[in-house]
Motif scaffolding. Structure first.
Motif, PDB file in Angstrom:
ATOM      1  N   UNK A 220     -10.639  96.543 -60.366  1.00 22.90           N
ATOM      2  CA  UNK A 220      -9.765  95.686 -60.418  1.00 22.90           C
ATOM      3  C   UNK A 220      -9.980  94.276 -60.875  1.00 22.90           C
ATOM      4  N   UNK A 221     -11.427  93.934 -60.728  1.00 23.68           N
ATOM      5  CA  UNK A 221     -11.716  92.878 -61.459  1.00 23.68           C
ATOM      6  C   UNK A 221     -11.725  92.470 -62.823  1.00 23.68           C
ATOM      7  N   UNK A 222     -11.778  93.671 -63.634  1.00 21.64           N
ATOM      8  CA  UNK A 222     -11.725  93.603 -65.143  1.00 21.64           C
ATOM      9  C   UNK A 222     -10.212  93.467 -65.314  1.00 21.64           C
ATOM     10  N   UNK A 223      -9.275  94.332 -64.484  1.00 14.43           N
ATOM     11  CA  UNK A 223      -7.619  94.092 -64.648  1.00 14.43           C
ATOM     12  C   UNK A 223      -7.284  92.625 -64.375  1.00 14.43           C
ATOM     13  N   UNK A 224      -8.024  92.073 -63.341  1.00 16.50           N
ATOM     14  CA  UNK A 224      -7.511  90.767 -63.090  1.00 16.50           C
ATOM     15  C   UNK A 224      -7.764  89.830 -64.307  1.00 16.50           C
ATOM     16  N   UNK A 225      -9.244  89.823 -64.739  1.00 15.78           N
ATOM     17  CA  UNK A 225      -9.672  89.055 -65.927  1.00 15.78           C
ATOM     18  C   UNK A 225      -8.704  89.312 -67.127  1.00 15.78           C
ATOM     19  N   UNK A 226      -8.399  90.528 -67.410  1.00 20.24           N
ATOM     20  CA  UNK A 226      -7.686  90.793 -68.627  1.00 20.24           C
ATOM     21  C   UNK A 226      -6.332  90.182 -68.467  1.00 20.24           C
ATOM     22  N   UNK A 227      -5.467  90.372 -67.361  1.00 18.12           N
ATOM     23  CA  UNK A 227      -4.148  89.742 -67.141  1.00 18.12           C
ATOM     24  C   UNK A 227      -4.225  88.250 -67.186  1.00 18.12           C
ATOM     25  N   UNK A 228      -5.284  87.683 -66.789  1.00 17.54           N
ATOM     26  CA  UNK A 228      -5.217  86.294 -66.898  1.00 17.54           C
ATOM     27  C   UNK A 228      -5.837  85.772 -68.026  1.00 17.54           C
ATOM     28  N   UNK A 229      -6.143  86.488 -68.907  1.00 15.98           N
ATOM     29  CA  UNK A 229      -6.437  86.059 -70.394  1.00 15.98           C
ATOM     30  C   UNK A 229      -5.056  86.139 -70.953  1.00 15.98           C
ATOM     31  N   UNK A 230      -4.292  87.232 -70.613  1.00 16.31           N
ATOM     32  CA  UNK A 230      -3.020  87.155 -71.424  1.00 16.31           C
ATOM     33  C   UNK A 230      -1.955  85.972 -70.928  1.00 16.31           C
ATOM     34  N   UNK A 231      -2.170  85.756 -69.469  1.00 22.62           N
ATOM     35  CA  UNK A 231      -1.097  84.821 -69.028  1.00 22.62           C
ATOM     36  C   UNK A 231      -1.304  83.613 -69.841  1.00 22.62           C
ATOM     37  N   UNK A 232      -2.713  83.247 -69.912  1.00 20.40           N
ATOM     38  CA  UNK A 232      -3.126  81.810 -70.444  1.00 20.40           C
ATOM     39  C   UNK A 232      -2.682  81.790 -71.826  1.00 20.40           C
ATOM     40  N   UNK A 233      -2.206  83.011 -72.578  1.00 24.53           N
ATOM     41  CA  UNK A 233      -1.637  82.971 -73.654  1.00 24.53           C
ATOM     42  C   UNK A 233      -0.303  82.772 -73.969  1.00 24.53           C
ATOM     43  N   UNK A 234       0.119  82.752 -72.597  1.00 25.54           N
ATOM     44  CA  UNK A 234       1.783  82.570 -72.691  1.00 25.54           C
ATOM     45  C   UNK A 234       2.449  83.886 -72.554  1.00 25.54           C
ATOM     46  N   UNK A 235       1.745  84.911 -72.345  1.00 19.26           N
ATOM     47  CA  UNK A 235       2.464  86.381 -71.959  1.00 19.26           C
ATOM     48  C   UNK A 235       3.039  86.287 -70.852  1.00 19.26           C
ATOM     49  N   UNK A 236       4.264  86.980 -70.778  1.00 16.79           N
ATOM     50  CA  UNK A 236       4.933  86.795 -69.189  1.00 16.79           C
ATOM     51  C   UNK A 236       5.280  88.080 -68.506  1.00 16.79           C
ATOM     52  N   UNK A 237       5.119  88.957 -69.492  1.00 15.62           N
ATOM     53  CA  UNK A 237       5.436  90.541 -68.931  1.00 15.62           C
ATOM     54  C   UNK A 237       4.275  91.308 -69.001  1.00 15.62           C
ATOM     55  N   UNK A 238       3.382  92.044 -68.060  1.00 15.69           N
ATOM     56  CA  UNK A 238       2.284  92.899 -68.316  1.00 15.69           C
ATOM     57  C   UNK A 238       2.261  93.968 -67.872  1.00 15.69           C
ATOM     58  N   UNK A 239       2.197  95.116 -68.616  1.00 18.37           N
ATOM     59  CA  UNK A 239       2.249  96.750 -68.126  1.00 18.37           C
ATOM     60  C   UNK A 239       0.894  97.161 -68.112  1.00 18.37           C
ATOM     61  N   UNK A 240       0.348  97.640 -67.099  1.00 14.90           N
ATOM     62  CA  UNK A 240      -1.080  98.308 -67.057  1.00 14.90           C
ATOM     63  C   UNK A 240      -1.311  99.479 -66.497  1.00 14.90           C
ATOM     64  N   UNK A 241      -1.565 100.290 -67.302  1.00 14.79           N
ATOM     65  CA  UNK A 241      -1.948 101.677 -67.230  1.00 14.79           C
ATOM     66  C   UNK A 241      -3.385 101.999 -67.041  1.00 14.79           C
ATOM     67  N   UNK A 242      -4.239 101.769 -65.824  1.00 17.35           N
ATOM     68  CA  UNK A 242      -5.540 101.607 -65.831  1.00 17.35           C
ATOM     69  C   UNK A 242      -5.957 101.865 -64.386  1.00 17.35           C
ATOM     70  N   UNK A 243      -5.382 102.816 -63.627  1.00 10.79           N
ATOM     71  CA  UNK A 243      -5.799 103.177 -62.391  1.00 10.79           C
ATOM     72  C   UNK A 243      -5.855 102.092 -61.340  1.00 10.79           C
ATOM     73  N   UNK A 244      -6.849 101.998 -60.583  1.00 16.08           N
ATOM     74  CA  UNK A 244      -6.770 101.017 -59.301  1.00 16.08           C
ATOM     75  C   UNK A 244      -7.112  99.834 -60.185  1.00 16.08           C
ATOM     76  N   UNK A 245      -7.569  99.668 -61.459  1.00 16.80           N
ATOM     77  CA  UNK A 245      -7.644  98.286 -62.039  1.00 16.80           C
ATOM     78  C   UNK A 245      -6.318  97.639 -62.023  1.00 16.80           C
ATOM     79  N   UNK A 246      -5.458  98.406 -62.078  1.00 16.83           N
ATOM     80  CA  UNK A 246      -3.851  97.709 -62.179  1.00 16.83           C
ATOM     81  C   UNK A 246      -3.610  96.801 -60.898  1.00 16.83           C
ATOM     82  N   UNK A 247      -4.229  96.940 -60.089  1.00 19.62           N
ATOM     83  CA  UNK A 247      -3.943  96.058 -58.684  1.00 19.62           C
ATOM     84  C   UNK A 247      -4.607  94.650 -59.092  1.00 19.62           C
TER      85      UNK A 247
END
Length: 353
Positions: A220-247
């Motif tokens: 989950x920590x890797x999922x959170x870091x990856x999503x935060x990086x995308x949000x910082x770039x202005x991405x506003x919809x994120x689809x995650x297919x990554x098991x429990x990392x998606x939380x």
């Protein structure tokens, strides 16, 4: 024993699916977790052996979807369930041993949850020809194996349509657990859905781990870091297919006003552990693993084991887009139109990016 090429999954619930505990909520156990549950039916019921993928029961996604099917079968037929969970450090020998232990202990069927069990199941099924095996998300060509597959790319296409219609920035993201062919299907369908809806929109793709490293499904920590990086770039919809990392990704999205998360495998809006983030969960691509697993167990209980490849498609209700929360109600017409085109063959969804 009957061989089936495809099986109808009529009547499958297509939206809210209450979870008991695969793909997204807790980290992988570094030890095999064994749990045996008996009912009043005792030995008269089913005796099912389950080998979960990393994350195991309680991941709020893929494994949990399978667990619902196991729970339903046990509730109806009684008997005994033995559950073991993969480690992120597993070798092929570990997977062979896990399946062998279940078969030797008399469990039938023995179900491997996840493509990682394909090679090991090919070996073990040959040694136990009287045991029926099942594998989810892969095909094992053996006379005593039920290969349970889904058209993940079709559900992901609909998620892409939703993402494009809901994004205000025209910049959306896809986070995959591991860059393997199965997860590439999710990426391919999502990207196609976005581009078919709004060709000018950008889709950024990131994977959490690569090759034989399966930690991307249980971090989950890797999922959170990856999503935060995308949000910082202005991405506003994120689809995650990554098991429990998606939380972790969902948690990050919930912290950004105006951003949306898209869940996977289970209806993550309805996960109790994700309740505080549900206002940010736009929808989920639901994969009804529970139906495939339940039908396998039932077939063995009935003395007519399913074998061959059984594919659960969008047309058959095997995959769907959850409507919990009502956040996609305003784009229902567009989503229905996209689904119709997939079902009637007007749109062919790619399985590779």
């Amino acid at each position: 024993m009957r061989r089936v090429s495809k099986i109808a999954a009529a009547g499958i619930a297509t939206a809210a699916l209450a979870l008991s505990a695969t793909a997204c909520g807790s980290t992988s156990s570094e030890k095999d977790k064994g749990s045996t549950a008996s009912s009043s039916a005792g030995g008269k019921g089913v005796k099912v052996g389950v080998a979960y993928d990393v994350g195991g029961r309680g991941d709020h996604s893929f494994n949990d979807s399978a667990a619902r099917g196991i729970d339903k079968a046990k509730g109806e037929f009684g008997g005994e369930i033995k559950e073991l969970t993969a480690k992120t450090t597993d070798t092929e020998a570990d997977r062979v041993q896990r399946l062998t232990d279940l078969a030797q202990a008399g469990y039938n069927p023995v179900v491997g949850i996840g493509y990682a069990y394909a090679t090991s199941m090919t070996k073990v099924a040959a040694k136990f020809p009287k045991v029926t095996f099942g594998i989810v998300d892969s095909v094992v060509d053996a006379p005593n194996v039920d290969s349970i597959t889904f058209t993940e790319e079709q559900g992901s296409y609909l998620a892409g349509v939703a993402a494009a219609l809901k994004s205000k920035s025209g910049h959306v993201g896809f986070i995959g657990g591991v860059d393997v062919p199965l997860i590439k299907k999710f990426e391919a369908g999502f990207t196609q859905g976005v581009k078919d809806t709004k060709p000018a929109d950008q889709v950024e793709v990131q994977y959490l781990s690569h090759g034989s490293d399966t930690s991307g499904f249980a971090s989950p920590d890797k999922g959170k870091e990856a999503a935060q990086g995308m949000l910082d770039k202005g991405i506003d919809v994120i689809y995650t297919a990554a098991g429990s990392s998606g939380t972790g990704a969902i948690e990050a999205v919930a912290g950004k006003k105006g951003a949306w998360a898209i869940g996977v495998d289970s209806d993550q809006y309805n996960q109790a552990s994700l309740a505080k983030y549900k206002a940010s969960i736009l929808t989920s691509v639901v994969k009804n693993v529970d139906v495939g697993v339940y039908e396998l167990v039932k077939s063995v209980k009935d003395g007519k084991p399913l074998t061959g490849t059984n594919s659960y498609s969008l047309a058959k209700g095997g995959v769907s887009l959850a409507t919990s929360g009502g956040f996609i109600d305003d784009i229902k017409a567009q989503l229905d139109a996209a689904q119709k085109k997939i079902v009637d063959g007007s749109v062919k969804v790619k399985t590779t990016p």
